[in-house]
Design a protein around this motif. Structure first.
Motif, PDB file in Angstrom:
ATOM      1  N   ASP A 246       0.830  -1.209   0.000  1.00 62.56           N
ATOM      2  CA  ASP A 246       0.000   0.000   0.000  1.00 62.56           C
ATOM      3  C   ASP A 246       0.859   1.252   0.000  1.00 62.56           C
ATOM      4  N   LEU A 247       1.935   1.211   0.758  1.00 67.71           N
ATOM      5  CA  LEU A 247       2.843   2.351   0.809  1.00 67.71           C
ATOM      6  C   LEU A 247       3.472   2.602  -0.554  1.00 67.71           C
ATOM      7  N   TYR A 248       3.821   1.525  -1.256  1.00 65.29           N
ATOM      8  CA  TYR A 248       4.385   1.655  -2.602  1.00 65.29           C
ATOM      9  C   TYR A 248       3.378   2.299  -3.541  1.00 65.29           C
ATOM     10  N   ASN A 249       2.099   1.944  -3.375  1.00 69.21           N
ATOM     11  CA  ASN A 249       1.081   2.491  -4.271  1.00 69.21           C
ATOM     12  C   ASN A 249       0.714   3.931  -3.929  1.00 69.21           C
ATOM     13  N   MET A 250       0.736   4.281  -2.647  1.00 62.34           N
ATOM     14  CA  MET A 250       0.213   5.577  -2.228  1.00 62.34           C
ATOM     15  C   MET A 250       1.291   6.649  -2.064  1.00 62.34           C
ATOM     16  N   ASN A 251       2.422   6.297  -1.456  1.00 61.74           N
ATOM     17  CA  ASN A 251       3.415   7.316  -1.137  1.00 61.74           C
ATOM     18  C   ASN A 251       4.800   6.775  -1.481  1.00 61.74           C
ATOM     19  N   MET A 252       5.283   7.133  -2.652  1.00 58.83           N
ATOM     20  CA  MET A 252       6.557   6.610  -3.126  1.00 58.83           C
ATOM     21  C   MET A 252       7.725   7.167  -2.322  1.00 58.83           C
ATOM     22  N   LEU A 253       7.622   8.388  -1.837  1.00 56.58           N
ATOM     23  CA  LEU A 253       8.712   8.978  -1.048  1.00 56.58           C
ATOM     24  C   LEU A 253       8.886   8.246   0.279  1.00 56.58           C
ATOM     25  N   LEU A 254       7.782   7.989   0.969  1.00 59.46           N
ATOM     26  CA  LEU A 254       7.871   7.265   2.232  1.00 59.46           C
ATOM     27  C   LEU A 254       8.360   5.838   2.004  1.00 59.46           C
ATOM     28  N   ASN A 255       7.975   5.241   0.887  1.00 57.97           N
ATOM     29  CA  ASN A 255       8.466   3.907   0.540  1.00 57.97           C
ATOM     30  C   ASN A 255       9.977   3.936   0.328  1.00 57.97           C
ATOM     31  N   ALA A 256      10.474   4.978  -0.317  1.00 59.69           N
ATOM     32  CA  ALA A 256      11.922   5.089  -0.533  1.00 59.69           C
ATOM     33  C   ALA A 256      12.652   5.292   0.793  1.00 59.69           C
ATOM     34  N   ILE A 257      12.069   6.082   1.684  1.00 60.50           N
ATOM     35  CA  ILE A 257      12.687   6.284   3.000  1.00 60.50           C
ATOM     36  C   ILE A 257      12.722   4.975   3.772  1.00 60.50           C
ATOM     37  N   TRP A 258      11.631   4.226   3.737  1.00 61.81           N
ATOM     38  CA  TRP A 258      11.613   2.917   4.392  1.00 61.81           C
ATOM     39  C   TRP A 258      12.661   1.986   3.791  1.00 61.81           C
ATOM     40  N   ALA A 259      12.812   2.033   2.485  1.00 63.23           N
ATOM     41  CA  ALA A 259      13.796   1.166   1.825  1.00 63.23           C
ATOM     42  C   ALA A 259      15.213   1.505   2.283  1.00 63.23           C
ATOM     43  N   VAL A 260      15.507   2.803   2.416  1.00 65.30           N
ATOM     44  CA  VAL A 260      16.836   3.202   2.862  1.00 65.30           C
ATOM     45  C   VAL A 260      17.061   2.772   4.308  1.00 65.30           C
ATOM     46  N   VAL A 261      16.068   3.004   5.157  1.00 67.53           N
ATOM     47  CA  VAL A 261      16.210   2.653   6.573  1.00 67.53           C
ATOM     48  C   VAL A 261      16.349   1.141   6.740  1.00 67.53           C
ATOM     49  N   LEU A 262      15.526   0.380   6.064  1.00 65.40           N
ATOM     50  CA  LEU A 262      15.588  -1.074   6.200  1.00 65.40           C
ATOM     51  C   LEU A 262      16.876  -1.643   5.623  1.00 65.40           C
ATOM     52  N   THR A 263      17.360  -1.053   4.524  1.00 67.83           N
ATOM     53  CA  THR A 263      18.613  -1.525   3.942  1.00 67.83           C
ATOM     54  C   THR A 263      19.786  -1.241   4.882  1.00 67.83           C
ATOM     55  N   ALA A 264      19.796  -0.067   5.510  1.00 65.94           N
ATOM     56  CA  ALA A 264      20.861   0.249   6.472  1.00 65.94           C
ATOM     57  C   ALA A 264      20.773  -0.666   7.689  1.00 65.94           C
ATOM     58  N   GLY A 265      19.571  -0.906   8.168  1.00 63.70           N
ATOM     59  CA  GLY A 265      19.407  -1.808   9.311  1.00 63.70           C
ATOM     60  C   GLY A 265      19.834  -3.222   8.992  1.00 63.70           C
ATOM     61  N   TYR A 266      19.476  -3.689   7.812  1.00 65.83           N
ATOM     62  CA  TYR A 266      19.861  -5.031   7.394  1.00 65.83           C
ATOM     63  C   TYR A 266      21.373  -5.141   7.224  1.00 65.83           C
ATOM     64  N   GLY A 267      21.989  -4.086   6.682  1.00 66.74           N
ATOM     65  CA  GLY A 267      23.448  -4.087   6.545  1.00 66.74           C
ATOM     66  C   GLY A 267      24.141  -4.107   7.894  1.00 66.74           C
ATOM     67  N   GLY A 268      23.614  -3.332   8.848  1.00 69.83           N
ATOM     68  CA  GLY A 268      24.178  -3.355  10.193  1.00 69.83           C
ATOM     69  C   GLY A 268      24.012  -4.715  10.846  1.00 69.83           C
ATOM     70  N   PHE A 269      22.841  -5.304  10.684  1.00 69.98           N
ATOM     71  CA  PHE A 269      22.602  -6.641  11.238  1.00 69.98           C
ATOM     72  C   PHE A 269      23.573  -7.666  10.664  1.00 69.98           C
ATOM     73  N   LEU A 270      23.765  -7.625   9.349  1.00 68.10           N
ATOM     74  CA  LEU A 270      24.693  -8.581   8.727  1.00 68.10           C
ATOM     75  C   LEU A 270      26.132  -8.329   9.175  1.00 68.10           C
ATOM     76  N   GLY A 271      26.496  -7.051   9.371  1.00 61.65           N
ATOM     77  CA  GLY A 271      27.837  -6.738   9.845  1.00 61.65           C
ATOM     78  C   GLY A 271      28.092  -7.278  11.239  1.00 61.65           C
ATOM     79  N   PHE A 272      27.121  -7.054  12.150  1.00 65.29           N
ATOM     80  CA  PHE A 272      27.286  -7.575  13.503  1.00 65.29           C
ATOM     81  C   PHE A 272      27.261  -9.106  13.517  1.00 65.29           C
ATOM     82  N   LEU A 273      26.428  -9.685  12.696  1.00 67.74           N
ATOM     83  CA  LEU A 273      26.374 -11.147  12.623  1.00 67.74           C
ATOM     84  C   LEU A 273      27.694 -11.723  12.123  1.00 67.74           C
ATOM     85  N   MET A 274      28.279 -11.106  11.108  1.00 63.44           N
ATOM     86  CA  MET A 274      29.553 -11.605  10.582  1.00 63.44           C
ATOM     87  C   MET A 274      30.686 -11.381  11.576  1.00 63.44           C
ATOM     88  N   ASP A 275      30.655 -10.242  12.311  1.00 60.33           N
ATOM     89  CA  ASP A 275      31.656 -10.049  13.365  1.00 60.33           C
ATOM     90  C   ASP A 275      31.548 -11.138  14.418  1.00 60.33           C
TER      91      ASP A 275
END
Length: 99
Positions: free
Chosen positions: A52-81
């Protein structure tokens, strides 16, 4: 054999170069194309929210994508450490050991 290939190769390359223009000539541009996520088949609440967010508000979807990608990258970094420290490698010290 080599001379036959030398004669055919420019023809094949020219055909590959012209092929996209032939496809474009088949029809007009897709100016009326609308890309939406189909939410009718999504049963998961979280996935439905993001669809729904993708259909209604593309800017908020992009912000969520950036936040989730950074969080996922941090999670993978800590997991690999954690995994690397369990293997016995100490990556906190930057001493170069040459043999």
């Amino acid at each position: 054999m080599l001379t036959r290939t030398a004669k055919v190769l420019p023809l094949i390359l020219a055909l590959l170069a012209v092929l996209p223009q032939l496809v474009w000539a088949a029809g007009g541009g897709a100016s009326e194309l609308v890309v939406v996520a189909d939410t009718r088949v999504v049963k998961n609440v979280v996935l439905h929210y993001f669809a729904d967010l993708y259909n209604m508000n593309m800017l908020l979807n992009a912000i969520w994508a950036v936040v989730l990608t950074a969080g996922y990258g941090g999670f993978l970094g800590f997991l690999m450490d954690f995994i690397i420290s369990r293997c016995g490698l100490d990556l906190t010290k930057r001493s170069i050991v040459e043999h």
